[in-house]
Design a protein around this motif. Structure first.
Motif, short mmCIF file in Angstrom:
data_model
loop_
_atom_site.label_atom_id
_atom_site.label_comp_id
_atom_site.label_asym_id
_atom_site.label_seq_id
_atom_site.Cartn_x
_atom_site.Cartn_y
_atom_site.Cartn_z
N ALA A 2 0.81 -1.21 0.00
CA ALA A 2 0.00 0.00 0.00
C ALA A 2 0.84 1.26 0.00
CB ALA A 2 -0.94 -0.01 1.21
N VAL A 3 2.02 1.19 0.64
CA VAL A 3 2.86 2.39 0.70
C VAL A 3 3.27 2.82 -0.72
CG1 VAL A 3 5.06 3.33 1.48
CG2 VAL A 3 3.68 1.91 3.01
N ASN A 4 3.50 1.83 -1.59
CA ASN A 4 3.89 2.15 -2.96
C ASN A 4 2.81 2.93 -3.70
OD1 ASN A 4 6.33 0.87 -2.63
ND2 ASN A 4 5.53 -1.13 -3.31
N GLN A 5 1.55 2.74 -3.27
CA GLN A 5 0.46 3.46 -3.91
C GLN A 5 0.56 4.96 -3.68
OE1 GLN A 5 -3.14 1.71 -2.44
NE2 GLN A 5 -2.54 -0.39 -3.00
N LEU A 6 1.29 5.33 -2.62
CA LEU A 6 1.40 6.75 -2.29
C LEU A 6 2.53 7.45 -3.05
CD1 LEU A 6 1.00 6.58 1.59
CD2 LEU A 6 -0.77 7.06 -0.11
N GLU A 7 3.38 6.67 -3.69
CA GLU A 7 4.58 7.27 -4.29
C GLU A 7 4.26 8.41 -5.27
OE1 GLU A 7 7.67 6.87 -3.49
OE2 GLU A 7 7.15 5.42 -1.94
N ASP A 8 3.14 8.24 -6.00
CA ASP A 8 2.82 9.26 -7.00
C ASP A 8 2.45 10.61 -6.37
OD1 ASP A 8 3.27 7.41 -8.95
OD2 ASP A 8 1.14 6.85 -9.14
N VAL A 9 1.96 10.58 -5.11
CA VAL A 9 1.51 11.83 -4.50
C VAL A 9 2.43 12.30 -3.39
CG1 VAL A 9 -0.92 11.48 -5.07
CG2 VAL A 9 0.01 10.53 -2.93
N LEU A 26 -6.87 9.35 1.26
CA LEU A 26 -5.89 8.51 0.60
C LEU A 26 -4.84 8.02 1.59
CD1 LEU A 26 -4.64 7.30 -1.97
CD2 LEU A 26 -3.50 9.50 -2.37
N PHE A 27 -4.33 8.91 2.42
CA PHE A 27 -3.30 8.54 3.39
C PHE A 27 -3.83 7.49 4.37
CE2 PHE A 27 -1.32 9.03 7.54
CZ PHE A 27 0.03 8.93 7.23
N LEU A 28 -5.03 7.72 4.90
CA LEU A 28 -5.59 6.79 5.89
C LEU A 28 -5.91 5.44 5.26
CD1 LEU A 28 -7.95 9.15 7.93
CD2 LEU A 28 -5.68 8.34 8.54
N ASN A 29 -6.44 5.43 4.06
CA ASN A 29 -6.74 4.15 3.40
C ASN A 29 -5.47 3.35 3.17
OD1 ASN A 29 -9.49 4.55 3.31
ND2 ASN A 29 -9.47 5.46 1.25
N ALA A 30 -4.42 4.05 2.72
CA ALA A 30 -3.15 3.36 2.47
C ALA A 30 -2.56 2.84 3.78
CB ALA A 30 -2.17 4.31 1.78
N GLY A 31 -2.61 3.66 4.82
CA GLY A 31 -2.06 3.24 6.11
C GLY A 31 -2.81 2.07 6.70
N THR A 33 -4.51 -0.13 5.07
CA THR A 33 -4.24 -1.32 4.26
C THR A 33 -2.91 -1.95 4.65
OG1 THR A 33 -5.48 -0.35 2.41
CG2 THR A 33 -3.98 -2.16 1.90
N CYS A 34 -1.93 -1.12 4.90
CA CYS A 34 -0.63 -1.63 5.38
C CYS A 34 -0.80 -2.41 6.68
CB CYS A 34 0.33 -0.47 5.61
SG CYS A 34 1.01 0.27 4.11
N ILE A 35 -1.58 -1.86 7.56
CA ILE A 35 -1.78 -2.50 8.87
C ILE A 35 -2.51 -3.83 8.68
CG2 ILE A 35 -2.94 -2.29 11.10
CD1 ILE A 35 -2.52 0.79 10.82
N ALA A 36 -3.54 -3.83 7.85
CA ALA A 36 -4.34 -5.04 7.65
C ALA A 36 -3.54 -6.13 6.97
CB ALA A 36 -5.59 -4.71 6.84
N GLN A 37 -2.64 -5.76 6.06
CA GLN A 37 -1.85 -6.73 5.31
C GLN A 37 -0.56 -7.13 6.02
OE1 GLN A 37 -1.29 -4.93 1.46
NE2 GLN A 37 -3.41 -5.34 0.79
N GLY A 38 -0.28 -6.51 7.16
CA GLY A 38 0.92 -6.88 7.91
C GLY A 38 2.17 -6.17 7.46
N GLY A 60 -1.47 11.81 10.46
CA GLY A 60 -1.17 10.52 11.09
C GLY A 60 -2.09 10.11 12.22
N SER A 61 -2.71 11.07 12.93
CA SER A 61 -3.52 10.72 14.10
C SER A 61 -4.69 9.81 13.75
CB SER A 61 -4.03 11.99 14.78
OG SER A 61 -4.82 12.76 13.88
N GLY A 62 -5.15 9.87 12.50
CA GLY A 62 -6.27 9.02 12.10
C GLY A 62 -5.95 7.54 12.08
N LEU A 63 -4.65 7.19 12.13
CA LEU A 63 -4.25 5.78 12.14
C LEU A 63 -4.33 5.14 13.53
CD1 LEU A 63 -1.10 5.91 9.82
CD2 LEU A 63 -3.40 5.12 9.22
N LEU A 64 -4.54 5.96 14.55
CA LEU A 64 -4.50 5.44 15.93
C LEU A 64 -5.46 4.28 16.18
CD1 LEU A 64 -4.11 8.73 18.01
CD2 LEU A 64 -2.44 6.91 17.78
N PRO A 65 -6.75 4.38 15.84
CA PRO A 65 -7.67 3.27 16.14
C PRO A 65 -7.22 1.95 15.54
CG PRO A 65 -8.91 5.24 15.56
CD PRO A 65 -7.47 5.54 15.25
N ALA A 66 -6.82 1.98 14.26
CA ALA A 66 -6.39 0.73 13.61
C ALA A 66 -5.14 0.16 14.27
CB ALA A 66 -6.14 0.98 12.12
#
Length: 584
Positions: A2-9, A26-31, A33-38, A60-66
């Protein structure tokens, strides 16, 4: 990944701080996804990269719950998640962080309360330590949310339950102490200013809430904890230590405000200040926690007088832990008082009037046997601490208001003990001699319902009354005091009425006993039909209808009643003999 998906932006993000809503999404979805996929290690690298700090700070604060949920899963290594959390709470906006973390606390899974808040507390602490002016309000909100969740955890009672700590209350209590320590030190070390004052208020509210929940429900044993320090004992000790550090005066909190009938402003919001103070008194005077910093200048009677409000509160509840604390606090407060020193004036104060009534309710109605037995011991100790006038007035009042033969028998036995004490020692008390004694006996040696008195139900009172009369007649006859004639009149009046009651009761119970014996000879079918029609319907024995008992139990009760009446009659005969012998 998922991190690679952010490279363009990412390159565009690195040159701006004006992030749009779609950038956040976009940032939260990518983050996530990284967490869910390990792929948490790579997400950590992104978070830590220096060029990305302003991106993480803004979004970044939006990643806290996940991340918190991932740490709680425990099926994968949480180290990278914890590292990201630690990084986020140090760089993201403190207000956003606190709002998200407190939302997590308030929406904790009911089945994972302890695990969740133990993970969240260090994060919240880190955020609060970054705050300045808003630190105290933030601390107050955080402690309120944390305590709300902790209060939902069942309290372990037995030693084994405390060791196993299945629901995690012990772990949470230990963790919350670690959570508040930096703020305690800050409040203690700073000069008096607005931040320090507000910190003290938040900590004080936390301590008072902790005293009512969970400490009022916790069973504490000082002797057991001297060999093995339990987390809950340590929690109680630390709460009292914090109070001593942040408060100018424990006695002011404990004694003076209740005497004025005022409540502290910091207790707004349903913190139950009187319950908290009751627990504080228990920890101080029963478990001796923090007693070394409590001034020893207060008289025992003053301490008792102040504690009576708390004792009354504890005894008025039906919780076993509350009642035990109330009884123990009553005992320790009474033991500090010199014998025979409580004056009659105290009996007119509301707590001194209500506490014995609560004791009596426990003695009579409590379904827990050891509490009934304990309350009887405490009740007797209270009586022994009264001076002569107070005893006399208390006995007279209780004989008119208790309406319970068992309680009345205790009072009559105490009258005899008091008279005997005057006779056998140098201690003299005019309240239990001469005209004062006769006056008390006239209110005591009676049959409340006259010739209709249920002698079996009132057996305890009647037997104690007869024993007291026999004792007094023998002693007064031997020492030839001026109260002999009055005592004889009381005895003759009482035994005359009692003989009428005995005659009626023995006749009635004798007939019922004979009928039950005859019914045994009837065939089973006839016996079953007859029992429903001819069994005793109206007779009450110890608040239970005799006719509702099995027939064998009815027979035993009736036989016991007849034996009891024979004992009463033998005492009546002996009293009459003493009077006749003195007149010869």
């Amino acid at each position: 990944m998922a991190v690679n998906q952010l490279e363009d932006v990412v390159q565009r993000w690195r040159t701006t701080e004006d992030f749009k809503p779609e950038d956040h999404e976009l940032f939260l979805n990518a983050g996530r996804t990284c967490i869910a996929q390990g792929d948490i290690g790579q997400l950590l690298d992104f978070i830590k990269e220096e060029d990305n700090q302003h991106i993480v700070r803004s979004m970044g604060s939006g990643l806290l719950p996940a991340l918190v949920n991932e740490v709680l899963r425990k099926d994968r290594s949480p180290a990278h998640c914890q590292a990201i959390l630690n990084q986020l709470v140090q760089i993201c906006n403190v207000k956003e962080l606190l709002d998200i973390l407190l939302h997590q606390v308030e929406n904790t899974d009911p089945n994972a309360i302890s695990d969740s808040i133990i993970v969240l507390m260090p994060l919240i602490q880190s955020v609060l330590l970054r705050m300045s002016e808003s630190k105290a309000p933030g601390l107050a909100l955080a402690l309120e949310s944390l305590q709300k969740q902790i209060s939902k955890l069942p309290v372990p009672y037995s030693h084994k339950q405390k060791q196993e700590d299945v629901h995690g209350l012990c772990r949470c209590c230990t963790a919350v102490l670690t959570f508040v320590q930096p703020f305690v030190q800050e409040a203690k070390n700073q000069d008096t200013n607005s931040v320090s004052t507000k910190l003290r208020a938040a900590l004080l509210k936390f301590c008072m809430k902790s005293l009512s929940e969970p400490l009022l429900q916790v069973q504490l044993d000082r002797e057991a904890n001297m060999t093995e320090m339990s987390p809950l004992w340590n929690f109680a000790t630390e709460i009292m230590a914090i109070l001593a550090e942040i408060q100018e005066s424990l006695p002011k909190m404990l004694f003076y405000d209740p005497l004025r009938g005022k409540e502290d402003d910091i207790e707004e919001g349903g913190c139950h200040p009187n319950e908290s103070r009751a627990c504080m008194a228990y920890l101080l005077f029963v478990q001796l926690i923090a007693i070394e910093v409590f001034p020893a200048v207060f008289s025992p009677v003053f301490v008792l007088q102040c504690n009576m409000e708390y004792i009354n509160l504890l005894l008025s509840r039906k919780d076993e832990s509350w009642i035990l604390k109330g009884l123990d606090l009553y005992v320790k407060s009474l033991e500090r008082v010199t014998d025979y020193s409580l004056p009659a004036e105290l009996l007119e104060l509301r707590p001194f009037h209500e506490v014995p009534q609560n004791l009596i309710k426990i003695m009579i109605d409590c379904p827990i046997q050891h509490l009934r037995a304990r309350s009887l011991v405490v009740f007797q100790l209270f009586i022994e601490k009264l001076n002569g006038e107070a005893k006399h007035k208390f006995f007279r009042r209780l004989m008119k208001t208790s309406h319970h033969a068992g309680v009345e028998s205790i009072i009559i036995k105490n009258i005899r003990n008091q008279v005997e004490l005057c006779r056998k020692s140098a201690y003299k008390d005019g309240w239990f001699e001469g005209t004062w004694l006769i006056s008390l006996l006239r209110d005591t040696i009676t049959l409340p319902q006259g010739h209709e008195t249920d002698l079996l139900h009132g057996m305890d009172r009647v037997m104690e009354s007869l024993n007291l009369l026999r004792y007094l007649l023998i002693k007064e006859r031997d020492i030839s005091t001026g109260t002999w004639i009055d005592l004889c009149h009381i005895a003759e009046s009482y035994t005359k009425l009692l003989r009428v009651c005995l005659s009626m009761s023995k006749s009635y119970y004798g007939k019922e006993f004979k009928r039950l014996r005859e019914d045994k000879k009837i065939k089973a079918k006839e016996f079953k039909e007859a029992s429903g029609k001819r069994s005793v319907q109206s007779l009450i024995v110890k608040n239970e209808t005799l006719g509702s008992m099995p027939r064998e139990a009815q027979e035993k009760v009736l036989q016991c009643a007849l034996v009891t009446y024979d004992l009463m009659e033998s005492l009546v005969v002996r009293i009459e003999e003493i009077i006749e012998e003195s007149q010869k």
